[in-house]
Design a protein around this motif. Structure first.
Motif, mmCIF file in Angstrom:
data_model
loop_
_atom_site.group_PDB
_atom_site.id
_atom_site.type_symbol
_atom_site.label_atom_id
_atom_site.label_comp_id
_atom_site.label_asym_id
_atom_site.label_seq_id
_atom_site.Cartn_x
_atom_site.Cartn_y
_atom_site.Cartn_z
ATOM 1 N N HIS A 51 -7.641 57.844 -16.491
ATOM 2 C CA HIS A 51 -7.983 58.712 -17.611
ATOM 3 C C HIS A 51 -6.737 59.015 -18.442
ATOM 4 C CE1 HIS A 51 -11.111 61.217 -19.354
ATOM 5 N NE2 HIS A 51 -10.291 62.230 -19.397
ATOM 6 N N LEU A 52 -5.635 59.334 -17.764
ATOM 7 C CA LEU A 52 -4.401 59.649 -18.478
ATOM 8 C C LEU A 52 -3.773 58.405 -19.091
ATOM 9 C CD1 LEU A 52 -2.882 62.224 -15.983
ATOM 10 C CD2 LEU A 52 -3.897 62.704 -18.225
ATOM 11 N N ASP A 53 -3.855 57.266 -18.397
ATOM 12 C CA ASP A 53 -3.303 56.016 -18.917
ATOM 13 C C ASP A 53 -4.054 55.517 -20.153
ATOM 14 O OD1 ASP A 53 -1.287 55.869 -17.080
ATOM 15 O OD2 ASP A 53 -2.312 54.443 -15.764
ATOM 16 N N ALA A 54 -5.300 55.913 -20.289
ATOM 17 C CA ALA A 54 -6.095 55.480 -21.433
ATOM 18 C C ALA A 54 -5.654 56.170 -22.719
ATOM 19 C CB ALA A 54 -7.576 55.755 -21.176
ATOM 20 N N GLY A 55 -4.685 57.059 -22.592
ATOM 21 C CA GLY A 55 -4.178 57.736 -23.779
ATOM 22 C C GLY A 55 -5.111 58.810 -24.296
ATOM 23 N N THR A 56 -5.905 59.331 -23.411
ATOM 24 C CA THR A 56 -6.841 60.366 -23.837
ATOM 25 C C THR A 56 -6.083 61.604 -24.267
ATOM 26 O OG1 THR A 56 -7.044 61.135 -21.582
ATOM 27 C CG2 THR A 56 -8.695 59.573 -22.345
ATOM 28 N N SER A 57 -6.633 62.252 -25.242
ATOM 29 C CA SER A 57 -6.010 63.482 -25.717
ATOM 30 C C SER A 57 -7.061 64.574 -25.751
ATOM 31 C CB SER A 57 -5.406 63.266 -27.111
ATOM 32 O OG SER A 57 -6.434 62.917 -28.014
ATOM 33 N N GLY A 58 -6.587 65.733 -25.982
ATOM 34 C CA GLY A 58 -7.489 66.865 -26.049
ATOM 35 C C GLY A 58 -7.437 67.677 -24.767
ATOM 36 N N ILE A 59 -7.616 68.953 -24.933
ATOM 37 C CA ILE A 59 -7.530 69.886 -23.819
ATOM 38 C C ILE A 59 -8.602 69.612 -22.768
ATOM 39 C CG2 ILE A 59 -7.723 72.327 -23.183
ATOM 40 C CD1 ILE A 59 -5.131 71.621 -24.661
ATOM 41 N N VAL A 60 -9.819 69.313 -23.189
ATOM 42 C CA VAL A 60 -10.911 69.102 -22.234
ATOM 43 C C VAL A 60 -10.626 67.892 -21.356
ATOM 44 C CG1 VAL A 60 -13.363 68.547 -22.009
ATOM 45 C CG2 VAL A 60 -12.614 70.235 -23.696
ATOM 46 N N ARG A 61 -10.178 66.805 -21.948
ATOM 47 C CA ARG A 61 -9.879 65.589 -21.186
ATOM 48 C C ARG A 61 -8.689 65.804 -20.250
ATOM 49 N NH1 ARG A 61 -12.472 60.903 -23.077
ATOM 50 N NH2 ARG A 61 -13.639 61.274 -24.970
ATOM 51 N N GLN A 62 -7.669 66.494 -20.713
ATOM 52 C CA GLN A 62 -6.514 66.773 -19.872
ATOM 53 C C GLN A 62 -6.913 67.697 -18.719
ATOM 54 O OE1 GLN A 62 -3.498 68.256 -22.501
ATOM 55 N NE2 GLN A 62 -3.207 66.265 -23.476
ATOM 56 N N LYS A 63 -7.756 68.668 -18.999
ATOM 57 C CA LYS A 63 -8.242 69.573 -17.953
ATOM 58 C C LYS A 63 -9.014 68.787 -16.902
ATOM 59 C CE LYS A 63 -9.632 73.581 -16.167
ATOM 60 N NZ LYS A 63 -9.423 73.506 -14.744
ATOM 61 N N TRP A 64 -9.846 67.830 -17.337
ATOM 62 C CA TRP A 64 -10.610 67.013 -16.394
ATOM 63 C C TRP A 64 -9.659 66.253 -15.473
ATOM 64 C CZ3 TRP A 64 -10.928 61.980 -14.918
ATOM 65 C CH2 TRP A 64 -12.029 61.631 -14.130
ATOM 66 N N ALA A 65 -8.618 65.654 -16.052
ATOM 67 C CA ALA A 65 -7.661 64.890 -15.253
ATOM 68 C C ALA A 65 -6.942 65.809 -14.264
ATOM 69 C CB ALA A 65 -6.661 64.178 -16.153
ATOM 70 N N LEU A 66 -6.560 66.989 -14.689
ATOM 71 C CA LEU A 66 -5.898 67.933 -13.788
ATOM 72 C C LEU A 66 -6.836 68.386 -12.672
ATOM 73 C CD1 LEU A 66 -3.852 70.108 -16.309
ATOM 74 C CD2 LEU A 66 -2.983 68.416 -14.669
ATOM 75 N N ASP A 67 -8.101 68.566 -12.984
ATOM 76 C CA ASP A 67 -9.089 68.913 -11.950
ATOM 77 C C ASP A 67 -9.199 67.809 -10.910
ATOM 78 O OD1 ASP A 67 -9.622 71.327 -13.177
ATOM 79 O OD2 ASP A 67 -11.518 70.669 -14.074
ATOM 80 N N ARG A 68 -9.175 66.553 -11.360
ATOM 81 C CA ARG A 68 -9.225 65.419 -10.427
ATOM 82 C C ARG A 68 -7.983 65.393 -9.538
ATOM 83 N NH1 ARG A 68 -13.605 64.112 -8.881
ATOM 84 N NH2 ARG A 68 -13.719 66.256 -9.391
ATOM 85 N N ILE A 69 -6.835 65.719 -10.110
ATOM 86 C CA ILE A 69 -5.597 65.750 -9.333
ATOM 87 C C ILE A 69 -5.662 66.856 -8.281
ATOM 88 C CG2 ILE A 69 -3.109 66.199 -9.453
ATOM 89 C CD1 ILE A 69 -3.234 64.757 -12.240
ATOM 90 N N GLU A 70 -6.184 68.018 -8.643
ATOM 91 C CA GLU A 70 -6.339 69.105 -7.673
ATOM 92 C C GLU A 70 -7.322 68.707 -6.576
ATOM 93 O OE1 GLU A 70 -7.380 72.659 -9.773
ATOM 94 O OE2 GLU A 70 -5.414 72.785 -10.740
ATOM 95 N N TYR A 71 -8.389 68.031 -6.947
ATOM 96 C CA TYR A 71 -9.381 67.540 -5.993
ATOM 97 C C TYR A 71 -8.713 66.572 -5.012
ATOM 98 C CZ TYR A 71 -13.818 65.209 -4.619
ATOM 99 O OH TYR A 71 -14.884 64.678 -3.928
ATOM 100 N N ALA A 72 -7.883 65.682 -5.538
ATOM 101 C CA ALA A 72 -7.163 64.721 -4.694
ATOM 102 C C ALA A 72 -6.219 65.449 -3.749
ATOM 103 C CB ALA A 72 -6.389 63.734 -5.566
ATOM 104 N N ARG A 73 -5.513 66.442 -4.273
ATOM 105 C CA ARG A 73 -4.598 67.221 -3.427
ATOM 106 C C ARG A 73 -5.337 67.902 -2.280
ATOM 107 N NH1 ARG A 73 -3.159 72.293 -6.173
ATOM 108 N NH2 ARG A 73 -5.241 72.682 -5.381
ATOM 109 N N ASP A 74 -6.467 68.524 -2.582
ATOM 110 C CA ASP A 74 -7.248 69.210 -1.555
ATOM 111 C C ASP A 74 -7.712 68.245 -0.466
ATOM 112 O OD1 ASP A 74 -6.900 71.525 -3.026
ATOM 113 O OD2 ASP A 74 -8.934 71.524 -3.849
ATOM 114 N N HIS A 75 -8.148 67.074 -0.881
ATOM 115 C CA HIS A 75 -8.598 66.065 0.090
ATOM 116 C C HIS A 75 -7.428 65.544 0.932
ATOM 117 C CE1 HIS A 75 -12.423 66.223 -1.916
ATOM 118 N NE2 HIS A 75 -12.926 65.361 -1.037
#
Length: 89
Positions: A51-75
Motif C-alpha cells: 500500500h505504501l509502495d504504491a505511492g498512496t497518499s491521503g490521511i485515510v490511506r496512510q491510516k489504513w497502512a498504519l493500522d495494518r502495521i499495528e495488526y502485524a505487530r500484535d500478531h
C-alpha cells in the motif's frame, strides 16, 4: 476436551487472561497458534508495504497502512508469547 481457541480470541483478551490461557495450552497447540499468528503478521506487514509502495497518499490511506502495521505487530508479539518457554511466562 477443551474448547478450541483462535488467534483472534487470544488477541482480544487482556494480557493477564491471555497469559493464563496460554499457560493452559499444550505445546502442540501453542506452536500451531504461533505459526498462524506469524502468518497473520507477515500478511499484514506485506499489505501495508504494498500500500505504501504504491505511492498512496491521503490521511485515510496512510491510516489504513498504519493500522495494518499495528495488526502485524500484535500478531508478532502473540507469536513470541506463544513460543516463550513455560518458565518465562
Amino acid at each position: 476436551m477443551s474448547n478450541p481457541i483462535s488467534v483472534g480470541q487470544l488477541l482480544a483478551m487482556t494480557a493477564e487472561r491471555r497469559a493464563e490461557t496460554i499457560k493452559g495450552l499444550s505445546p502442540e497447540v501453542r506452536t500451531k497458534l504461533a505459526h498462524l499468528a506469524s502468518i497473520g503478521a507477515s500478511s499484514a506487514a506485506s499489505k501495508a508495504l504494498e500500500h505504501l509502495d504504491a505511492g498512496t497518499s491521503g490521511i485515510v490511506r496512510q491510516k489504513w497502512a498504519l493500522d495494518r502495521i499495528e495488526y502485524a505487530r500484535d500478531h508478532a508479539h502473540l507469536a513470541a508469547h506463544l513460543t516463550t518457554s513455560e518458565e518465562m511466562l
